[in-house]
Design a protein around this motif. Structure first.
Motif: not given
Length: 280
Positions: A46-48, A82-83, A166, A168, A170
């Motif tokens: 997961s990316w920040d 997001p996943n 990766w 992610g 929002e």
């Protein structure tokens, strides 16, 4: 991070290249390393913050013969979550490919070397970025160079030869599919009533098992070499398709046939002569 059990890439005497182990690292806009340095570790992360460009090379200790090429691609998708479990439909947005050769094997004095770099458009919503070891575009299109798009609900675990991924984001993407409208009920004919006492016993039904969330697709740093096109099948020669000619010449029984014909003619002439003699 040191590489454990790096594969060996080489060319056999027949000229066939073997698989090779790829290393990668993320770099920033200034060229500095983001996170851990060179690694072959796979899996889904997961990316920040959205990952930027990715540098790739072949792991040290490998012998790669001249002419062996290893495609490595980076692809960016928009998703519905997001996943991986919630990714749903994935739509390819961008893809980049490089080809690693013997010149890209890590070794001594690597600090002065320049490595090949992959960069794609960065998603501004739910997305997935895949690093994988071939040059196919897994975009759901048909034809040469295309493959099925990743789709978790149906277990479509593409890209193949996945090195790392990766996930992610929002917010939902603008191109997310709208919710399907509720179907309009179709009028049906009235069901005839069943006489009392004749109702069949209800059958016991077992409820379907609840599907378990699928695991993320497998990853591996070992990628296959670029495959060559199969050789063209030669056209059949004229001797293979021309039917054999009729047998003639000394080998054929011409004399025997001619002799038989002469005997028939002589017998016929004798019969005619005998008939005329009797009449006179």
């Amino acid at each position: 991070m040191p590489v454990v059990g790096a594969g060996v890439a080489s060319a056999t005497p027949g000229g066939t290249c073997q698989s090779a182990t790829v290393q990668y690292r993320l770099v920033g806009a200034d060229g500095g390393v983001v996170g851990e340095d060179w690694t072959s570790q796979g899996g889904f992360r997961s990316w920040d913050t959205v990952p930027g460009p990715v540098e790739v090379r072949l792991a040290p200790g490998q012998k790669v013969a001249d002419g062996c090429k290893y495609p490595v691609s980076l692809a960016e998708y928009t998703t519905e979550g997001p996943n991986w479990t919630t990714s749903g439909r994935q739509t390819m947005v961008d893809k980049a490919t490089v080809y690693l050769t013997a010149a890209d094997v890590a070794g001594d004095d690597d600090g002065k070397r320049t490595w090949q770099k992959l960069a794609v458009k960065l998603p501004d919503c739910y997305g997935q970025i895949d690093l994988y070891g071939d040059d196919v575009a897994y975009d759901g299109k048909t034809g040469e160079g295309h493959g099925p798009a990743p789709y978790q609900p149906d277990g479509v675990n593409t890209p193949y030869h996945l090195i790392a991924a990766w996930n992610g984001g929002e917010k939902e993407c603008a191109d997310s599919p709208p919710e399907s409208p509720s179907p309009t009920p179709t009028p049906s004919e009235p069901t005839p009533s069943t006489p009392a006492g004749s109702t069949p016993p209800a059958e016991e039904t077992t409820p379907p098992p609840t599907p378990k969330p699928s695991a993320t697709p497998p990853t591996t740093p070992d990628v296959p070499p670029l495959s060559s096109k199969p050789p063209v099948t030669p056209e059949p020669s004229s001797s293979d398709s021309t039917p054999p000619l009729a047998e003639t010449g000394a080998g054929a029984p011409v004399g025997l046939i001619a002799g038989g014909a002469a005997v028939v003619i002589a017998l016929g002439a004798g019969a005619v002569f005998a008939a005329r003699s009797r009449r006179s």
